[in-house]
Design a protein around this motif. Structure first.
Motif, PDB file in Angstrom:
ATOM      1  N   GLY A   1       0.924  -1.339   0.126  1.00  0.00           N
ATOM      2  CA  GLY A   1      -0.095  -0.077   0.171  1.00  0.00           C
ATOM      3  C   GLY A   1       0.743   1.352  -0.051  1.00  0.00           C
ATOM      4  N   THR A   2       1.942   1.231   0.854  1.00  0.00           N
ATOM      5  CA  THR A   2       2.761   2.426   0.903  1.00  0.00           C
ATOM      6  C   THR A   2       3.641   2.679  -0.369  1.00  0.00           C
ATOM      7  N   MET A   3       4.004   1.484  -0.734  1.00  0.00           N
ATOM      8  CA  MET A   3       4.848   1.894  -2.113  1.00  0.00           C
ATOM      9  C   MET A   3       3.705   2.260  -3.173  1.00  0.00           C
TER      10      MET A   3
ATOM     11  N   PHE B   1       2.865   6.971  -6.880  1.00  0.00           N
ATOM     12  CA  PHE B   1       2.169   7.941  -7.399  1.00  0.00           C
ATOM     13  C   PHE B   1       2.478   9.417  -6.785  1.00  0.00           C
ATOM     14  N   LEU B   2       2.494   9.385  -5.615  1.00  0.00           N
ATOM     15  CA  LEU B   2       2.874  10.798  -4.914  1.00  0.00           C
ATOM     16  C   LEU B   2       4.405  11.370  -5.525  1.00  0.00           C
ATOM     17  N   PHE B   3       5.090  10.391  -5.815  1.00  0.00           N
ATOM     18  CA  PHE B   3       6.457  11.050  -6.139  1.00  0.00           C
ATOM     19  C   PHE B   3       6.550  11.445  -7.768  1.00  0.00           C
TER      20      PHE B   3
ATOM     21  N   TRP C   1      10.331   8.035 -13.179  1.00  0.00           N
ATOM     22  CA  TRP C   1       9.621   6.617 -12.628  1.00  0.00           C
ATOM     23  C   TRP C   1      10.790   5.988 -11.644  1.00  0.00           C
ATOM     24  N   LYS C   2      11.883   5.875 -12.199  1.00  0.00           N
ATOM     25  CA  LYS C   2      12.839   4.957 -11.534  1.00  0.00           C
ATOM     26  C   LYS C   2      13.355   5.597 -10.047  1.00  0.00           C
ATOM     27  N   VAL C   3      13.387   6.837 -10.127  1.00  0.00           N
ATOM     28  CA  VAL C   3      13.557   7.570  -8.742  1.00  0.00           C
ATOM     29  C   VAL C   3      12.553   7.413  -7.781  1.00  0.00           C
ATOM     30  N   ALA C   4      11.127   7.602  -8.340  1.00  0.00           N
ATOM     31  CA  ALA C   4      10.029   7.445  -7.809  1.00  0.00           C
ATOM     32  C   ALA C   4       9.628   6.232  -7.341  1.00  0.00           C
ATOM     33  N   LEU C   5      10.401   5.271  -7.780  1.00  0.00           N
ATOM     34  CA  LEU C   5      10.182   3.630  -7.397  1.00  0.00           C
ATOM     35  C   LEU C   5      11.237   3.301  -6.394  1.00  0.00           C
ATOM     36  N   THR C   6      12.372   3.885  -6.417  1.00  0.00           N
ATOM     37  CA  THR C   6      13.388   3.987  -5.349  1.00  0.00           C
ATOM     38  C   THR C   6      12.913   4.679  -4.225  1.00  0.00           C
ATOM     39  N   PHE C   7      12.507   5.784  -4.314  1.00  0.00           N
ATOM     40  CA  PHE C   7      11.765   6.643  -3.104  1.00  0.00           C
ATOM     41  C   PHE C   7      10.750   5.721  -2.468  1.00  0.00           C
ATOM     42  N   SER C   8       9.781   5.417  -3.257  1.00  0.00           N
ATOM     43  CA  SER C   8       8.972   4.617  -2.543  1.00  0.00           C
ATOM     44  C   SER C   8       9.092   3.407  -1.870  1.00  0.00           C
ATOM     45  N   MET C   9      10.135   2.675  -2.288  1.00  0.00           N
ATOM     46  CA  MET C   9      10.705   1.527  -1.597  1.00  0.00           C
ATOM     47  C   MET C   9      11.202   1.901  -0.242  1.00  0.00           C
ATOM     48  N   ALA C  10      12.069   3.183  -0.058  1.00  0.00           N
ATOM     49  CA  ALA C  10      12.460   3.758   1.105  1.00  0.00           C
ATOM     50  C   ALA C  10      11.351   4.126   1.809  1.00  0.00           C
ATOM     51  N   VAL C  11      10.492   4.797   1.577  1.00  0.00           N
ATOM     52  CA  VAL C  11       9.221   5.149   2.372  1.00  0.00           C
ATOM     53  C   VAL C  11       8.444   3.897   3.015  1.00  0.00           C
ATOM     54  N   ALA C  12       8.456   3.123   2.145  1.00  0.00           N
ATOM     55  CA  ALA C  12       7.737   1.859   2.565  1.00  0.00           C
ATOM     56  C   ALA C  12       8.253   1.367   4.057  1.00  0.00           C
ATOM     57  N   LEU C  13       9.600   1.566   4.159  1.00  0.00           N
ATOM     58  CA  LEU C  13       9.997   0.640   5.509  1.00  0.00           C
ATOM     59  C   LEU C  13       9.956   1.694   6.559  1.00  0.00           C
ATOM     60  N   SER C  14       9.835   1.341   7.835  1.00  0.00           N
ATOM     61  CA  SER C  14       9.776   1.916   8.922  1.00  0.00           C
ATOM     62  C   SER C  14      11.047   1.643   9.761  1.00  0.00           C
ATOM     63  N   SER C  15      11.021   2.524  11.013  1.00  0.00           N
ATOM     64  CA  SER C  15      12.575   2.386  11.618  1.00  0.00           C
ATOM     65  C   SER C  15      12.141   1.358  12.820  1.00  0.00           C
TER      66      SER C  15
ATOM     67  N   ALA D   1       3.655  14.800   3.506  1.00  0.00           N
ATOM     68  CA  ALA D   1       3.007  13.883   2.573  1.00  0.00           C
ATOM     69  C   ALA D   1       3.338  12.543   3.018  1.00  0.00           C
ATOM     70  N   VAL D   2       4.444  12.118   3.103  1.00  0.00           N
ATOM     71  CA  VAL D   2       5.068  10.865   3.557  1.00  0.00           C
ATOM     72  C   VAL D   2       4.459  10.335   4.867  1.00  0.00           C
TER      73      VAL D   2
END
Lengths: 197, 627
Positions: free
Chosen positions: B97-99, B104-106, B113-127, B314-315
């Motif tokens: 869901g987060t990815m 689409f947000l990015f 699109w590649k950057v957006a995909l990389t970013f969305s991977m990073a965003v999907a992870l929590s600490s 947004a994130v």
């Protein structure tokens, strides 16, 4: 206010639905000492002195137990044998129990219809309880008719809760020393009008 | 000024001590204290630690490495299997869901699109570091919320492996490899892309295999020497070398450590390793949080405040939303759902790894990397604050309390019993408890026996129980009863003293070899003393069960049953040949006997045997008659 000692005796309390419901209702009441014999003396090694002191400090003794083979569970019989000593409970100088009240609170698997002349057990509950009655008499105690919850094999929880409420009310009456109906005219304390309003 | 390592160490430690004390005094979590300390001493505020933010982070990552190793240790494969539905379900929904949403947000923010995909991977992870530290500090690990967070974090930690494996596939193939601005060389760089992915997965398999067939036997050898420092050394060696190996192939050392932990979680050294690494972990983790604080690049923020602020808000909103929905899917209560929503809404430490990796692969440009790193660090700082607002303002209005009353059977399970020493005395206790469905946590210092007991399905840990840290990791703080069944009264005395002073609520039940030992224990105000024999070990065990709500008379009968049956089995077993040659043979024989006994215990089910006075039987018979 009178204080009450409940001598509770059940070898398998954890599996007893009826007695759990009854005991839960009254065991934490102010003025009631709920004394669970099988929990205190799992090895049947009864501390007689402690038991005597306990009895002496209470006015009403309730023998609360399931009715097994027309009598009480073995540890309760042992309690009677050991604690009610000659010279203390009865005999020439045995007056520790004078004027205290004795009440059996019992549960039976069979119904009231089974405990009568035409029933499978041929005799009424009160006939089977004669030894208790006479024990009380010998000790100079006032024996009250039993409070009985019968037919527990088939009874519903709801009905048991009604009985528990009655038990609760009965203890209040006993504490306030409300004179209950004449022993000779009534078979069960369950039947006194105060519990059936 | 920043040249000396000692000076930097002093700045770090002082910053930590001051800020964390203040944070704790204010009732905030220590994580927030560390982060603020980092911001303060960092290059943009007081400037005590220079522009080497990245280097600091690199070193400080060791805290995360240890944390993940320890998390790995906690995940025994069989528990993992039990939780698989929540892990994959909740984790899957959250990550997917987060990815999807953030992708689409990015794209909306006008990224490639590649950057957006990389970013969305990073965003999907929590600490994991922040969330678990906070959950543990509040003692919420065993709540619905705690378990859900744990599942989600776990799923993320596993998914990262695949994300790292997938990143090389996104590389712009038209840029030649020489131009790559990677900082540290690794073995994989010159491999073709498909092979890189394969190599990454291959190294994961390597860790699993070496862990099982190399490290555990090695630890057994080390344990046999009985020198404690060696086990610490071995523990550190494991963590360091796994991390080093992972770095060598260009993977996150934290991930490797996590895997190493999982591999070792099934071994008897679990608690020993845990308690050895715990103190290092917490301090290094603090250092990591400080480094995160210090690496918040205020220049980047000043340059494009709107972009950073926009992405940040947004994130967090997006992650919170997905978490809330995930919680709803799994029917969490509102208060638990809110806790989950806010505690995992930050971007995690793996984002640093992921983003740097992507940068080294040329997927990201410098300013894109900078912005996301700042956003990541900021989310880590902001979400704990939101969490506090949630806790102070929102939850008190919505709080639902868990009901306290539980049926009898659950009493036994909700109480923790720790049994130290599984020799003749202790094993009888363990067996009797087990026949009543009570599993004690067992500690023993005989690694052969530990091995055997684990095979029998007991929860057993190897180690010296007089060490407080080991007891702590075996759960003494949640325990109700501690049984000391070792035969050495001196050791028991020492253990009892420390437990009594540190955990006065834990009920101590001790074995006394003779009356002199009993005197000593009485003088230490230990009331529950059992002078040793078959009967007393059973008496002790029945006392434990009575504490859990079993009826004393029933237990009395069970003891008699158990003794009778134990005598019978001794007679039976005595007929079998027992060797007398050497000690090892004898010891092995003894274990075999125990194994037989334990099996018989199980088959016979002593408890079910005792059905006298049971109205239930009559009732069911009557009911059957009626039907």
């Amino acid at each position: 206010m009178k204080n009450i000692l409940v001598l509770f005796s059940h070898p398998k309390f954890e599996k007893s639905r009826a007695n759990s419901i009854l005991a839960d209702k009254i065991k934490d009441k102010v003025g009631v000492t709920f004394h669970d014999l099988y929990e205190c003396y799992p090895d049947f090694h009864i501390d007689v002195d402690a038991e005597k002191a306990l009895v002496e400090s209470h006015d009403i003794i309730i023998f609360h137990h399931p009715f097994y083979w027309y009598s009480c569970p073995p540890l309760m019989k042992q309690w009677i044998d050991m604690v009610l000593e000659f010279g203390w409970a009865y005999g020439p100088s045995g007056n520790a129990l004078l004027e205290k009240k004795w009440l059996n609170v019992i549960t039976t698997g069979g119904s009231k219809a089974m405990y009568c002349e035409n029933g499978i057990n041929c005799y009424a509950i009160n006939d089977f309880l004669r030894p208790f009655q006479q024990t009380a008499n010998l000790c100079g105690m006032r024996y009250l008719p039993p409070f009985a919850v019968m037919g527990t094999h088939k009874i519903e929880d709801e009905k048991l809760h009604t009985y528990a409420d009655q038990y609760d009310k009965l203890i209040d009456l006993l504490m306030d020393d409300v004179v209950v109906a004449e022993v000779s005219t009534i078979s069960f304390l369950n039947d006194i009008p105060q519990l059936n309003t | 000024m920043t040249g000396s390592i000692l000076f930097e160490a002093i700045v770090f430690l002082l910053g930590a001590i001051i800020c964390v004390s203040i944070a704790k005094r204010l009732g905030l979590s220590s994580v927030l204290g560390y982060l603020l300390a980092g911001v303060l001493i960092g290059p943009y505020v007081l400037g005590f630690i220079g522009n080497e933010g990245e280097d600091i982070l690199h070193f400080a990552e060791f805290g995360v490495v240890m944390m993940l190793f320890l998390i790995g240790l906690e995940i025994e494969p069989k528990n993992f299997w039990k939780m698989r539905k929540t892990i994959v379900g909740m984790g899957g929904i959250q990550v997917a869901g987060t990815m999807l949403l953030s992708y689409f947000l990015f794209i909306l923010f006008d990224f490639d699109w590649k950057v957006a995909l990389t970013f969305s991977m990073a965003v999907a992870l929590s600490s994991t570091a922040i969330a678990l530290q906070t959950i543990k500090e509040k003692g919420l690990l065993n709540t619905n919320f705690g378990a859900s967070s744990f599942s989600i974090l776990l799923f993320q930690d596993i998914v990262v492996i695949f994300m790292l494996g997938a990143l090389p596939l996104l590389v712009n193939t038209d840029i030649p490899a020489e131009e790559s601005h990677s900082e540290h060389a690794n073995l994989l760089q010159n491999l073709p892309l498909g092979l890189q992915t394969l190599a990454i997965l291959g190294s994961v398999v390597t860790i699993i295999i070496t862990g099982r067939y190399l490290i555990v036997p090695l630890l057994r050898k080390v344990a046999k020497t009985g020198v404690r420092e060696l086990l610490i050394a071995a523990a550190l060696l494991i963590v360091f070398s796994i991390s080093f190996l992972m770095e060598l192939v260009g993977l996150s050392p934290a991930l490797g450590a996590f895997l190493g932990g999982v591999v070792l979680s099934n071994s008897e050294f679990k608690h020993e390793l845990e308690s050895t690494l715990e103190p290092f972990k917490n301090l290094l983790l603090g250092l990591f949080f400080m480094a995160v604080g210090a690496s918040i690049n205020f220049i980047v923020i000043a340059k494009s405040p709107l972009t950073v602020g926009g992405i940040l808000v947004a994130v967090i909103v997006l992650k919170a939303l997905v978490l809330f929905i995930t919680g709803s899917f799994f029917k969490l209560k509102l208060n638990q759902k809110l806790l989950l929503t806010f505690s995992l809404a930050q971007i995690g430490e793996f984002a640093f790894v992921l983003l740097s990796f992507a940068f080294s692969l040329n997927i990201l440009e410098q300013d894109q990397l900078d912005i996301m790193l700042v956003v990541t660090a900021l989310t880590m700082t902001v979400t704990p604050i939101i969490g506090i607002i949630n806790e102070r303002l929102l939850l008190p209005r919505l709080g639902t309390r868990e009901s306290i009353k539980r049926p009898m059977d659950h009493i036994a399970r909700s109480q923790k019993v720790i049994l130290v020493g599984f020799g003749h005395f202790g094993s009888t206790i363990g067996r009797f408890l087990r026949t009543h469905g009570v599993e004690a946590t067992i500690l023993d210092h005989d690694s052969n026996r530990v091995d055997f007991l684990r095979k029998m399905g007991f929860e057993v840990y190897y180690g010296d129980a007089t060490r407080m840290d080991l007891l702590e990791s075996a759960g003494i703080s949640e325990a109700n009863i501690l049984i000391c069944a070792m035969d050495n009264p001196e050791v028991i005395k020492q253990l009892a003293k420390t437990v009594k002073s540190k955990y006065p609520k834990v009920k101590l039940m001790v074995r006394a070899r003779d009356r002199y030992a009993a005197y000593e224990f009485l003088n230490l105000e230990i009331d529950h003393i059992y002078r040793e024999s078959l009967e007393t070990s059973l008496k002790l065990a029945s006392e434990v069960l009575s504490q859990m709500g079993f009826r004393r008379y029933t237990l009395q009968r069970q003891i008699q049953n158990f003794i009778k049956y134990d005598e019978d089995s001794i007679r039976r077993l005595a007929k079998e040949k027992i060797g007398d040659e050497n000690y090892i043979f004898k010891a092995r024989k003894e274990l075999e006997q125990q194994e037989k006994l334990l099996e018989q215990d199980f088959k016979r089910g002593v408890v079910e045997f005792d059905t006298h006075w049971d109205g239930e039987q009559i009732r069911t018979a009557l009911e059957e008659n009626q039907n």
